[in-house]
Enzyme design. Structure first.
Site, PDB file in Angstrom:
ATOM      1  N   GLU A   1       0.792  -1.233   0.000  1.00 32.93           N
ATOM      2  CA  GLU A   1       0.000   0.000   0.000  1.00 32.93           C
ATOM      3  C   GLU A   1       0.823   1.281   0.000  1.00 32.93           C
ATOM      4  O   GLU A   1       0.323   2.351   0.378  1.00 32.93           O
ATOM      5  CB  GLU A   1      -0.973   0.026   1.191  1.00 32.93           C
TER       6      GLU A   1
ATOM      7  N   PRO B   1     -10.582  -0.978  19.900  1.00 33.37           N
ATOM      8  CA  PRO B   1     -10.336  -0.811  18.469  1.00 33.37           C
ATOM      9  C   PRO B   1     -10.404  -2.147  17.732  1.00 33.37           C
ATOM     10  O   PRO B   1     -10.367  -3.218  18.349  1.00 33.37           O
ATOM     11  CB  PRO B   1      -8.906  -0.250  18.441  1.00 33.37           C
TER      12      PRO B   1
ATOM     13  N   TYR C   1      -5.031  -3.640  17.453  1.00 34.87           N
ATOM     14  CA  TYR C   1      -4.330  -3.056  18.599  1.00 34.87           C
ATOM     15  C   TYR C   1      -2.950  -2.501  18.220  1.00 34.87           C
ATOM     16  O   TYR C   1      -1.908  -3.029  18.595  1.00 34.87           O
ATOM     17  CB  TYR C   1      -4.230  -4.089  19.720  1.00 34.87           C
TER      18      TYR C   1
ATOM     19  N   HIS D   1      -3.931   4.111  16.266  1.00 40.78           N
ATOM     20  CA  HIS D   1      -4.282   4.785  15.023  1.00 40.78           C
ATOM     21  C   HIS D   1      -5.433   5.744  15.292  1.00 40.78           C
ATOM     22  O   HIS D   1      -6.203   5.584  16.240  1.00 40.78           O
ATOM     23  CB  HIS D   1      -4.667   3.775  13.932  1.00 40.78           C
TER      24      HIS D   1
ATOM     25  N   HIS E   1      -8.720   7.757  13.442  1.00 41.93           N
ATOM     26  CA  HIS E   1      -9.628   7.847  12.307  1.00 41.93           C
ATOM     27  C   HIS E   1      -9.833   9.317  11.941  1.00 41.93           C
ATOM     28  O   HIS E   1     -10.002  10.166  12.812  1.00 41.93           O
ATOM     29  CB  HIS E   1     -10.976   7.215  12.648  1.00 41.93           C
TER      30      HIS E   1
END
Length: 321
Positions: free
Chosen positions: A152, A243, A246, A249, A251
């Site tokens: 990615e 979340p 784990y 992060h 959003h």
């Protein structure tokens, strides 16, 4: 011509003038136009999916123009159309998990939801060990693929090396796999920290306040630079607890994104509110979110409900037999 037939004949006569509104992440539109020279307003919303197996099998066979948007470990995401003809515009966003695990099946199955309160002691004795076990089972391979440059990389919008190059403050910003990568009203990004000792918001301490403020500023700047049609005060930043994975992060979503259970009280904790809570805490720099009770929602299929909170409710937590 009967009333029903006359009514059905009106829709093909509709001549579009302009789009009035688009909501529910692009799944519903309000269109202004005319019929026979008179103003008309048409709203269109994608119908609910059927629940019977035969119809769902037929739906699956109708999928066409499937275009892969990305692949990482067991996760794949696509755009597709439902067989309306060659070169039909995509009307579906597909996510595929293959092979999936029992935890995935539980997560996506219909289930009851409970409101639980996790004290610092329950976190220390039961939840923290549970999180450690999840991390040891390789559930973060897809995250590490991104951080280590294996997957990615073309999707990464922004990398921040940390304030003054501090490696323990580095993070990156990339699209969430649930976003179609084009509808700004349903924008959903993830800011993922590179350090691996922060598993959830429970690991945040007063010493992280300046870094969190820096991260918030950089994330918002990078987002509005990439999508200039979005203004800074049209972005909402939050963390989940519990979340989905784990590794800390954040959003990043458009404020017009239709709120779902993942943005509801008891699941989403606003970044600004977390920072404010840390600032108001007594104690030294090591004081943090592990020292407070958190109340949140938990599905009845979640291991923490079955193994921790239901026994606690029944007074049997920590008892044999």
């Amino acid at each position: 011509m009967g009333d029903k037939a006359a009514s059905e004949a009106l829709v093909p006569l509709f001549k579009l003038d302009r789009l009035l509104n688009q909501d529910q992440g692009g799944r519903r539109v309000a269109l202004l136009g005319s019929i026979d020279g008179k103003p008309a307003l048409l709203t269109a919303e994608r119908a609910a999916f059927p629940s019977d197996i035969k119809t769902l099998e037929a739906f699956h066979k109708c999928l066409a123009e499937v275009k892969n948007l990305g692949t990482n470990d067991i996760y794949h995401w696509y755009l597709a159309s439902v067989g309306h003809g060659e070169n039909s515009p995509p009307d579906l966003k597909l996510n595929l998990i293959s092979p999936c695990t029992e935890k995935h099946i539980k997560k996506y199955s219909a289930q009851g939801v409970r409101m639980v309160t996790e004290s610092p002691q329950i976190y220390k004795d039961h939840v923290r060990p549970y999180i450690a076990k999840q991390r040891e089972e390789g559930r973060l391979d897809w995250v590490f693929n991104i951080l280590e440059g294996r997957k990615e990389q073309e999707d990464i919008m922004f990398r921040d090396p940390g304030q003054n190059g501090a490696k323990d403050e580095a993070f990156l910003l990339a699209p969430d796999l649930n976003w179609d990568r084009k509808t700004t009203a349903s924008l959903h990004l993830l800011a993922i920290v590179e350090r691996r000792d922060l598993w959830s918001l429970r690991d945040l301490r007063k010493s992280h306040i300046m870094w969190l403020r820096h991260m918030r500023e950089k994330v918002i700047e990078a987002t509005v630079e990439k999508y200039p049609e979005i203004e800074k005060d049209q972005l909402k930043l939050y963390m989940h607890y519990q979340p989905t994975f784990y590794h800390l992060h954040i959003h990043v979503v458009h404020v017009m994104l239709e709120p779902t259970s993942t943005q509801a009280i008891g699941k989403a904790f606003g970044l600004e509110n977390v920072i404010s809570q840390l600032e108001s805490m007594s104690g030294g720099s090591d004081a943090g979110m592990a020292d407070v009770s958190l109340t949140y929602t938990l599905g009845e299929s979640h291991d923490l409900w079955a193994d921790v909170f239901q026994p606690s409710k029944e007074g049997s937590l920590g008892k044999d037999g």
